[in-house]
Structure formats: structure tokens, C-alpha cells
Design a protein around this motif. Structure first.
Motif, PDB file in Angstrom:
ATOM      1  N   LEU B  32      71.289 -14.342  44.870  1.00  0.00           N
ATOM      2  CA  LEU B  32      69.834 -14.494  44.990  1.00  0.00           C
ATOM      3  C   LEU B  32      69.415 -15.704  44.142  1.00  0.00           C
ATOM      4  CD1 LEU B  32      67.029 -13.455  45.877  1.00  0.00           C
ATOM      5  CD2 LEU B  32      67.099 -11.850  43.966  1.00  0.00           C
ATOM      6  N   LEU B  33      68.853 -16.711  44.807  1.00  0.00           N
ATOM      7  CA  LEU B  33      68.463 -17.949  44.122  1.00  0.00           C
ATOM      8  C   LEU B  33      66.944 -17.988  43.944  1.00  0.00           C
ATOM      9  CD1 LEU B  33      70.664 -20.436  46.194  1.00  0.00           C
ATOM     10  CD2 LEU B  33      71.136 -19.590  43.880  1.00  0.00           C
ATOM     11  N   GLU B  34      66.486 -18.296  42.737  1.00  0.00           N
ATOM     12  CA  GLU B  34      65.047 -18.375  42.455  1.00  0.00           C
ATOM     13  C   GLU B  34      64.787 -19.642  41.647  1.00  0.00           C
ATOM     14  OE1 GLU B  34      62.021 -17.000  43.078  1.00  0.00           O
ATOM     15  OE2 GLU B  34      61.306 -18.499  41.653  1.00  0.00           O
ATOM     16  N   ARG B  35      63.776 -20.413  42.041  1.00  0.00           N
ATOM     17  CA  ARG B  35      63.550 -21.687  41.342  1.00  0.00           C
ATOM     18  C   ARG B  35      62.766 -21.529  40.038  1.00  0.00           C
ATOM     19  NH1 ARG B  35      59.552 -24.645  45.732  1.00  0.00           N
ATOM     20  NH2 ARG B  35      57.869 -23.162  45.598  1.00  0.00           N
ATOM     21  N   ASP B  36      62.019 -20.421  39.898  1.00  0.00           N
ATOM     22  CA  ASP B  36      61.244 -20.200  38.676  1.00  0.00           C
ATOM     23  C   ASP B  36      62.149 -19.632  37.571  1.00  0.00           C
ATOM     24  OD1 ASP B  36      59.076 -20.048  36.954  1.00  0.00           O
ATOM     25  OD2 ASP B  36      57.795 -18.964  38.372  1.00  0.00           O
ATOM     26  N   ARG B  37      61.552 -19.388  36.389  1.00  0.00           N
ATOM     27  CA  ARG B  37      62.315 -18.838  35.275  1.00  0.00           C
ATOM     28  C   ARG B  37      62.472 -17.330  35.346  1.00  0.00           C
ATOM     29  NH1 ARG B  37      62.216 -22.439  30.755  1.00  0.00           N
ATOM     30  NH2 ARG B  37      61.229 -24.377  31.425  1.00  0.00           N
ATOM     31  N   CYS B  38      61.737 -16.691  36.256  1.00  0.00           N
ATOM     32  CA  CYS B  38      61.852 -15.244  36.389  1.00  0.00           C
ATOM     33  C   CYS B  38      61.647 -14.852  37.843  1.00  0.00           C
ATOM     34  CB  CYS B  38      60.839 -14.537  35.495  1.00  0.00           C
ATOM     35  SG  CYS B  38      59.177 -15.104  35.759  1.00  0.00           S
ATOM     36  N   LEU B  39      62.087 -13.644  38.190  1.00  0.00           N
ATOM     37  CA  LEU B  39      61.885 -13.124  39.544  1.00  0.00           C
ATOM     38  C   LEU B  39      60.426 -12.672  39.703  1.00  0.00           C
ATOM     39  CD1 LEU B  39      65.123 -10.949  39.917  1.00  0.00           C
ATOM     40  CD2 LEU B  39      64.674 -13.166  40.987  1.00  0.00           C
ATOM     41  N   PRO B  77      74.818  -4.524  40.415  1.00  0.00           N
ATOM     42  CA  PRO B  77      75.835  -5.534  40.060  1.00  0.00           C
ATOM     43  C   PRO B  77      76.279  -6.375  41.258  1.00  0.00           C
ATOM     44  CG  PRO B  77      76.772  -3.308  40.032  1.00  0.00           C
ATOM     45  CD  PRO B  77      75.297  -3.147  40.256  1.00  0.00           C
ATOM     46  N   GLU B  78      76.028  -5.882  42.489  1.00  0.00           N
ATOM     47  CA  GLU B  78      76.423  -6.635  43.687  1.00  0.00           C
ATOM     48  C   GLU B  78      75.526  -7.850  43.910  1.00  0.00           C
ATOM     49  OE1 GLU B  78      75.335  -3.510  43.655  1.00  0.00           O
ATOM     50  OE2 GLU B  78      76.926  -2.175  44.326  1.00  0.00           O
ATOM     51  N   ILE B  79      74.375  -7.880  43.222  1.00  0.00           N
ATOM     52  CA  ILE B  79      73.440  -8.989  43.436  1.00  0.00           C
ATOM     53  C   ILE B  79      73.492  -9.932  42.227  1.00  0.00           C
ATOM     54  CG2 ILE B  79      71.039  -9.651  43.884  1.00  0.00           C
ATOM     55  CD1 ILE B  79      70.609  -6.736  44.941  1.00  0.00           C
ATOM     56  N   ASP B  80      74.005 -11.129  42.495  1.00  0.00           N
ATOM     57  CA  ASP B  80      74.137 -12.153  41.466  1.00  0.00           C
ATOM     58  C   ASP B  80      72.832 -12.982  41.494  1.00  0.00           C
ATOM     59  OD1 ASP B  80      75.056 -14.068  39.763  1.00  0.00           O
ATOM     60  OD2 ASP B  80      76.659 -14.806  41.078  1.00  0.00           O
ATOM     61  N   VAL B  81      72.093 -12.989  40.382  1.00  0.00           N
ATOM     62  CA  VAL B  81      70.802 -13.688  40.354  1.00  0.00           C
ATOM     63  C   VAL B  81      70.956 -15.009  39.614  1.00  0.00           C
ATOM     64  CG1 VAL B  81      68.393 -13.595  39.581  1.00  0.00           C
ATOM     65  CG2 VAL B  81      69.539 -11.496  40.324  1.00  0.00           C
ATOM     66  N   ARG B  82      70.488 -16.101  40.211  1.00  0.00           N
ATOM     67  CA  ARG B  82      70.435 -17.361  39.467  1.00  0.00           C
ATOM     68  C   ARG B  82      69.008 -17.862  39.439  1.00  0.00           C
ATOM     69  NH1 ARG B  82      75.710 -20.467  41.471  1.00  0.00           N
ATOM     70  NH2 ARG B  82      77.014 -18.612  41.460  1.00  0.00           N
ATOM     71  N   LEU B  83      68.495 -18.035  38.223  1.00  0.00           N
ATOM     72  CA  LEU B  83      67.132 -18.524  38.040  1.00  0.00           C
ATOM     73  C   LEU B  83      67.152 -20.036  37.849  1.00  0.00           C
ATOM     74  CD1 LEU B  83      65.915 -15.712  35.620  1.00  0.00           C
ATOM     75  CD2 LEU B  83      65.543 -15.876  38.088  1.00  0.00           C
ATOM     76  N   GLN B  84      65.978 -20.639  37.952  1.00  0.00           N
ATOM     77  CA  GLN B  84      65.836 -22.093  37.850  1.00  0.00           C
ATOM     78  C   GLN B  84      66.828 -22.799  38.780  1.00  0.00           C
ATOM     79  OE1 GLN B  84      65.802 -21.921  33.292  1.00  0.00           O
ATOM     80  NE2 GLN B  84      64.554 -23.717  33.736  1.00  0.00           N
ATOM     81  N   ALA B  85      67.048 -22.179  39.926  1.00  0.00           N
ATOM     82  CA  ALA B  85      67.999 -22.710  40.910  1.00  0.00           C
ATOM     83  C   ALA B  85      67.212 -23.210  42.117  1.00  0.00           C
ATOM     84  CB  ALA B  85      68.982 -21.614  41.327  1.00  0.00           C
ATOM     85  N   PHE B  86      67.358 -24.480  42.415  1.00  0.00           N
ATOM     86  CA  PHE B  86      66.550 -25.122  43.450  1.00  0.00           C
ATOM     87  C   PHE B  86      67.468 -25.646  44.544  1.00  0.00           C
ATOM     88  CE2 PHE B  86      63.870 -28.452  45.248  1.00  0.00           C
ATOM     89  CZ  PHE B  86      62.638 -27.807  45.296  1.00  0.00           C
TER      90      PHE B  86
END
Lengths: 118, 325
Positions: B32-39, B77-86
Motif C-alpha cells: 500500500l503506497l501513500e504519498r502523505d506522512r500518514c494514512l 502483516p500481509e499489508i506492507d505500508v510505505r508512506l511518503q511514497a509517490f
């Protein structure tokens, strides 16, 4: 006397037709659920609103902590509530639902955080 | 190049619901890719109540609604989250380039769900004449300034357009002590929910000018006033109807544009009128295994429906992955 009003309990916005006698609600029509009846009584007898705002955070991961009253407060107290909120500062981490001010404005209402902030 | 079974771009309500639903349907290698600092996406700045009535049968604020999903994501644990990812590019093989502070990475997805939401229409798109001073903001940007940053962008405000964000911001500015001098809507009816006219405008005695438009914005460095005119049935100015409102701030609530430039880059067929994928089924696109959900697929009124349809996207992606091992 018949009064028309829009129920603001949910985004549906039911158009209510309310029969009022001596400042008391006699009957409510047009509501799709029971919240409409409650809303009509409150709106005629003592109009209330949930107050949502933000409180400044100091030294935390965000600048502003979102807050709300845990119950609606009288509509004419909203600005007084905002004046109090402007004086507040949150310096320690808070959990969602945590009480920020107990007995907000001396009402039987708490001001709570709506976000967990570290 | 790292390959994931499922990559989801966007960690707002749509992306989070899609991720949790895909996991529930047996997918256990999710990025899961999110460009902000938090979900949480736009819900974090929507501090007003009215969320969750259909989905949770409760009335929640935006951050409260978001936090229920954020907790679910962090517990999986199956969901790998990366923040600040554009994500900066995407091709039809579902290979994308992801920028993060200090890194650039190529990632391949077996199935891809784009949950990239919308951006706001600007003053230029709304064709408002006049000068170009400071003090003109899309309503959602002003919402972010007040609710996330703690800045009040102006003291005397005119709102252009009667969409829900504009109405909600009229109330928010009023509560913060600014003077909201009116909401100007070109159409004869309000575009926002009727409940917001009641609780955001009538509660604060804010005039709603239906069938009016802004003829021009005036001001040198800062907005000084707007000229408002009445319009006829063809939405053209009625001569002699002009009046001025002095203000230092103009908020635009002129609609949302789905953000679909990445899938367009990948070759997905896009309807240029709505900027959404051409599709005969919810969440699908012209590229198999590439799904779009939430406000990027179509602009929704209520987040509860975003959640419902995005859960469906999670199921669709899970089925695709199982059928194309």
C-alpha cells in the motif's frame, strides 16, 4: 401550528413536517427513521449542534488535534465553545476518544479527541 | 525488481478498504503506497461529523472513520505500508517507479488498484475574470490550512459554488471568527446537501445567492472585493444586476477532478469529460488486472459508498490474481 424543517442528523436530509403546540412537538412526519423524531423535538425545544474543531498541538507529530463534543451542545453556545478551544494546547500524546476537557462549558458534555496523535 | 501480488496506490478510505478486503479474500502479499506522512487521505482534514452512518450505523468525524481502517491496516502483516511514497510513472505491464525520500524503486504488480482520489477544480477552470491577487483558494486547500496547519487564510470570505466542501468551510471559517459574506451559486439550486445549507449557512446567517455568479475578482496584491451579478436561465449576466462584496478571501467550491494521469500514462482509455476510466463495470478499466476505486473511479457524495465499492475492488483484484497465477 405546522412547521417544516430539514433533519440534519444524516446526509439524507429528510424534509420534516412538524406539528407544534405551545412550544412542544405533537407529531412529526416525513422522517425516514426515528432520529428524525428526536431531531424535531430537539430543534423546537432546545436546538443543539455537535461542535467539531481543532486544538493546537505542541511538540507532537501533527500541528492540530481534531476534537469534538461527545454530545451536541446548545446552538447558542457554539461561539463560547470556540473561544475556550482557542485557549487550549495539547502537549502529550492522545488517543482517539480521550477526554480533553471534562464538563465542557459546565455542560454535561466532554470535549474529546477524534484522532490518536503521538 | 520486487514483484507484489497486489499494489494499491493511495492510502485514503478507498485504498485502505480495498487492501483490507483483498487480504480478507486470500491475498497476502500487498503493498500500500501513500504519498502523505500518514494514512487516511482527505478524511484527516474532514473534522466535521457525518461519516459512517450507512457503514457503521454511527455518526463519526472523518479522522474517526479513518482511524478504524488505519488500525485494521496496521494489524495486518500481509499489508506492507510505505508512506511518503509517490508513484511517478506506470506502464501497461503494471510496472511503476516509486519515489521516496532518498530512494527510487521500480515495482511490478500482478494486480494494481489505483485509489488516487481527486484534485480540486481551480479558479482558471471555473473561468472567473478579474485580477490575480493572493487570497483565492480551492475550499479543500483552505480546509487543510485551517484543520491541519492551524492557519486562518482570511477574515472576510466569499465562497464561490455551493458544493458540500464550500458549505462546510463557510461554517468552519465562521466558527474560527472570520466573516463569511455569502455563498454564490450560478445554478438556481444548491449543489451541496440540504442539511449543509441548514447547519452551515442558516445557523450562521450566511446568505446564499442562487442564480448568481462572480463577474470579477478585484484586488492588487490581495483580494479586495468581488463583483456579483444575477444570471438568466442561460446562465448569462443580467445587465444592471451587479453589486460588490468587499472581502479578502475567495473560496472556490467548483467541483472535483478524478486524478487518473498515471493510468492514462499506462494506456487506460479515459473519458476526457470526467477524467475517469471508460468502463462497463464498477472499478474496472480497459487493462485487465488494473482497477480504479473510490473518487478516482467516480466522484462520490458519501465516504460510506467509497468504502463499499472499494471493498468490491479488493474482491475483483483477488479474483484476478487467483485466475492469473
Amino acid at each position: 401550528m405546522n412547521t417544516r424543517m430539514i433533519c440534519t442528523e444524516c446526509p439524507k436530509g429528510c424534509a420534516l413536517s412538524v406539528t407544534v403546540h405551545d412550544g412542544r412537538v405533537i407529531s412529526v412526519r416525513g422522517n425516514e427513521c426515528n432520529r428524525g423524531v428526536h431531531f424535531a423535538h430537539q430543534e423546537i425545544e432546545n436546538p443543539k449542534r455537535l461542535l467539531t474543531s481543532t486544538v493546537c498541538a505542541e511538540g507532537l507529530s501533527v500541528r492540530m488535534v481534531p476534537v469534538r463534543t461527545d454530545r451536541p451542545i446548545p446552538k447558542d453556545k457554539l461561539q463560547e465553545g470556540m473561544a475556550l478551544i482557542h485557549t487550549l494546547r495539547i502537549k502529550d500524546p492522545v488517543n482517539i476518544g480521550e477526554v480533553i476537557v471534562t464538563r465542557f462549558l459546565d455542560l454535561d458534555v466532554n470535549l474529546i479527541s477524534t484522532r490518536s496523535v503521538k | 525488481m520486487r514483484e507484489y501480488e497486489l499494489v494499491i496506490v493511495g492510502g485514503g478510505p478507498a485504498g485502505m478498504a480495498a487492501a483490507l478486503s483483498a487480504r480478507e479474500h486470500g491475498i497476502n502479499d500487498i503493498l500500500l503506497l501513500e504519498r502523505d506522512r500518514c494514512l487516511g487521505g482527505i478524511l484527516n482534514q474532514c473534522i466535521h461529523p457525518g461519516f459512517g452512518i450507512t457503514y457503521y450505523k454511527e455518526i463519526l468525524t472523518g479522522p474517526e472513520y479513518a482511524e478504524r481502517f488505519i488500525k485494521g491496516i496496521h494489524a495486518a502483516p500481509e499489508i506492507d505500508v510505505r508512506l511518503q511514497a509517490f508513484v511517478v510513472d506506470l506502464n501497461k505491464e503494471k510496472i511503476m517507479t516509486v519515489l521516496r525520500p532518498g530512494s527510487m524503486e521500480r515495482i511490478k504488480a500482478k494486480a494494481l488498484i489505483m485509489a488516487t482520489g481527486c484534485r480540486e477544480r481551480t479558479r482558471e477552470m471555473a473561468h472567473i475574470a478579474g485580477t490575480r491577487p493572493s487570497g483565492i483558494y480551492p475550499a479543500g486547500l483552505a480546509q487543510k490550512m485551517i484543520n491541519m496547519e492551524g492557519w486562518l487564510p482570511g477574515n472576510e470570505v466569499v465562497v464561490v459554488g455551493s458544493g458540500d466542501i464550500g458549505l462546510i468551510m463557510a461554517r468552519r471559517f465562521s466558527l474560527e471568527g472570520a466573516m463569511v459574506k455569502g455563498v454564490v451559486e450560478i445554478k438556481p439550486t444548491c449543489s451541496g446537501l440540504i442539511r449543509n445549507v441548514v447547519q452551515c449557512l442558516e445557523d450562521f446567517n450566511i446568505p446564499l445567492y442562487l442564480g448568481h455568479k462572480i463577474a470579477r475578482i478585484c484586488g492588487h496584491d490581495r483580494v479586495e472585493r468581488v463583483t456579483v451579478v444575477r444570471v438568466n436561465d442561460d446562465l448569462n449576466e443580467i445587465p444592471g444586476s451587479a453589486f460588490d462584496i468587499t472581502c479578502d478571501t475567495v473560496l472556490l467550491s467548483a467541483g472535483l477532478i478524478p486524478e487518473n494521469e498515471l493510468i492514462e500514462m499506462a494506456g487506460v482509455k479515459i473519458d476526457k469529460n470526467t477524467n475517469t476510466p471508460i468502463s462497463d463495470e464498477v472499478n474496472t478499466t480497459s487493462i485487465p488486472g488494473l482497477f480504479v476505486c473510490g473518487n478516482a473511479f467516480k466522484v462520490y457524495d458519501v465516504v460510506d459508498w467509497v468504502t463499499k465499492d472499494s471493498e468490491e475492488a479488493g474482491i475483483q483484484a483477488a479474483l484476478y490474481i487467483k485466475r492469473n497465477p
